[in-house]
Scaffold this motif. Structure first.
Motif, short mmCIF file in Angstrom:
data_model
loop_
_atom_site.label_atom_id
_atom_site.label_comp_id
_atom_site.label_asym_id
_atom_site.label_seq_id
_atom_site.Cartn_x
_atom_site.Cartn_y
_atom_site.Cartn_z
N CYS A 296 0.84 -1.19 0.00
CA CYS A 296 0.00 0.00 0.00
C CYS A 296 0.88 1.25 0.00
N PRO A 297 0.62 2.21 -0.88
CA PRO A 297 1.44 3.42 -0.94
C PRO A 297 1.19 4.37 0.23
N ARG A 298 0.13 4.13 1.00
CA ARG A 298 -0.18 5.01 2.14
C ARG A 298 0.45 4.52 3.43
N CYS A 299 0.33 3.22 3.70
CA CYS A 299 0.79 2.70 5.00
C CYS A 299 1.90 1.66 4.89
N ASN A 300 2.27 1.31 3.65
CA ASN A 300 3.30 0.29 3.41
C ASN A 300 2.89 -1.10 3.87
N GLY A 301 1.59 -1.28 4.13
CA GLY A 301 1.09 -2.59 4.50
C GLY A 301 0.81 -3.43 3.26
N PRO A 302 0.48 -4.71 3.45
CA PRO A 302 0.23 -5.59 2.30
C PRO A 302 -1.10 -5.26 1.62
N VAL A 303 -1.13 -5.39 0.31
CA VAL A 303 -2.36 -5.20 -0.46
C VAL A 303 -3.07 -6.54 -0.57
N THR A 304 -4.34 -6.55 -0.21
CA THR A 304 -5.16 -7.76 -0.28
C THR A 304 -5.75 -7.90 -1.68
N ARG A 305 -5.71 -9.12 -2.21
CA ARG A 305 -6.34 -9.42 -3.49
C ARG A 305 -7.39 -10.49 -3.22
N LYS A 306 -8.66 -10.14 -3.43
CA LYS A 306 -9.73 -11.04 -3.06
C LYS A 306 -10.93 -10.84 -3.98
N VAL A 307 -11.59 -11.95 -4.34
CA VAL A 307 -12.82 -11.88 -5.13
C VAL A 307 -13.93 -11.38 -4.23
N THR A 308 -14.64 -10.34 -4.67
CA THR A 308 -15.68 -9.74 -3.84
C THR A 308 -16.96 -9.51 -4.64
N GLY A 309 -18.08 -9.41 -3.90
CA GLY A 309 -19.37 -9.05 -4.50
C GLY A 309 -20.02 -10.17 -5.27
N TYR A 310 -21.27 -9.92 -5.69
CA TYR A 310 -21.98 -10.94 -6.46
C TYR A 310 -21.41 -11.07 -7.86
N LEU A 311 -20.71 -10.04 -8.33
CA LEU A 311 -20.07 -10.12 -9.64
C LEU A 311 -18.80 -10.97 -9.61
N LYS A 312 -18.30 -11.20 -8.37
CA LYS A 312 -17.13 -12.05 -8.16
C LYS A 312 -15.93 -11.61 -9.01
N ARG A 313 -15.65 -10.30 -8.93
CA ARG A 313 -14.47 -9.76 -9.59
C ARG A 313 -13.37 -9.51 -8.55
N LEU A 314 -12.14 -9.53 -9.00
CA LEU A 314 -11.01 -9.41 -8.09
C LEU A 314 -10.86 -7.97 -7.61
N SER A 315 -10.83 -7.81 -6.29
CA SER A 315 -10.61 -6.50 -5.68
C SER A 315 -9.19 -6.42 -5.13
N HIS A 316 -8.56 -5.28 -5.31
CA HIS A 316 -7.24 -4.99 -4.76
C HIS A 316 -7.46 -3.87 -3.74
N TYR A 317 -7.14 -4.11 -2.48
CA TYR A 317 -7.40 -3.08 -1.47
C TYR A 317 -6.51 -3.29 -0.24
N CYS A 318 -6.41 -2.23 0.56
CA CYS A 318 -5.62 -2.26 1.78
C CYS A 318 -6.56 -2.34 2.98
N LYS A 319 -6.45 -3.40 3.74
CA LYS A 319 -7.34 -3.59 4.89
C LYS A 319 -7.11 -2.53 5.99
N ARG A 320 -5.90 -1.99 6.05
CA ARG A 320 -5.61 -0.97 7.08
C ARG A 320 -6.23 0.37 6.71
N CYS A 321 -6.06 0.77 5.47
CA CYS A 321 -6.51 2.10 5.04
C CYS A 321 -7.98 2.13 4.62
N GLN A 322 -8.44 1.07 4.00
CA GLN A 322 -9.82 1.03 3.52
C GLN A 322 -10.68 0.29 4.54
N LYS A 323 -10.96 0.96 5.65
CA LYS A 323 -11.69 0.32 6.73
C LYS A 323 -13.17 0.58 6.59
#
Length: 241
Positions: free
Chosen positions: A214-241
């Motif tokens: 993550c460019p904000r907190c230097n933590g790991p970026v999570t890659r996970k299939v989300t939603g009913y569309l089941k598309r891959l999301s890239h997000y930071c669990k620390r920053c995107q709370k």
């Protein structure tokens, strides 16, 4: 899958054939593509992820699906295109896409207010539609082509990160002000995507897409299939709370 800004660029690149007549047609499509021979290309348009070719006696919709692509003047080796159009001094090649001839007026088939890059884009309509789906996840709302026509997975992930919203958050958890902000940031990012891609600098501006840190907190970026569309999301669990 090409997103709306990419198709707008494609329409501009293909505009060199405007006013010209089709000299030859080929391809492995099961649609009656041979009827395009001798027809004049009058206009090229886009709606979301649909490329629209308006001929003198037909309107052709091209949807690039997940892996579709196009080439101008340079075919892909020995690959057979879904459609190849030969105009005077210019050739178009379309691969791995869906073709459909539209019946009737395109203005009756498409609501241009849904297209994020259209001059008719209506953020009030988008707000109304979002608010009518309180239990939808943000990741699905952003990919809803009846709200944000043209938004794909890259734009979805980048907007969520800029808003610091987790993809699984529901609409009902957003205030009215946040919903409006989401709409405006999405609209602005789509146009930035368009300009960056034309300058061959799109990936340079990615903040979360395909990143490991993550460019904000230097933590790991999570890659996970989300939603009913089941598309891959890239997000930071620390920053995107």
């Amino acid at each position: 899958m090409p997103e709306g800004p990419s198709l707008l660029i494609a329409a501009e690149e293909l505009s060199t054939a405007l006013g010209k007549r089709v000299r030859a047609v080929s391809g492995n499509s099961t649609q009656p593509i041979e009827t395009l021979k001798t027809q004049q290309l009058l206009e090229i348009g886009t709606h979301g992820k649909h490329l629209l070719l308006f001929f003198s006696n037909a309107t052709l919709k091209i949807h690039f699906l997940m892996f579709g692509s196009y080439r101008v003047n340079e075919p892909k080796g020995n690959r057979t295109p879904r459609l190849a159009l030969d105009f005077a001094k210019v050739q178009f090649y379309f691969y791995a896409c869906s073709l459909q001839f539209l019946e009737g007026d395109a203005n009756d088939l498409y609501d241009w207010r849904e297209d994020v890059l259209s001059p008719a884009w209506d953020e009030d309509l988008a707000l109304q539609k979002i608010s009518a789906l309180p239990n939808e996840m943000i990741c699905d709302i952003l990919m809803n082509q009846h709200i944000f026509a043209g938004v794909g997975n890259i734009i979805k992930n980048e907007v969520q990160f800029r808003m610091l919203l987790p993809p699984q958050k529901n609409v009902k958890e957003l205030s009215q002000a946040l919903r409006i902000k989401l709409i405006r940031i999405t609209h602005d990012y789509c146009w930035n995507f368009y300009y960056w891609k034309k300058q061959f600098q799109l990936k340079k501006h990615w903040q979360i897409m395909r990143k490991k840190v993550c460019p904000r907190c230097n933590g790991p970026v999570t890659r996970k299939v989300t939603g009913y569309l089941k598309r891959l999301s890239h997000y930071c669990k620390r920053c995107q709370k």
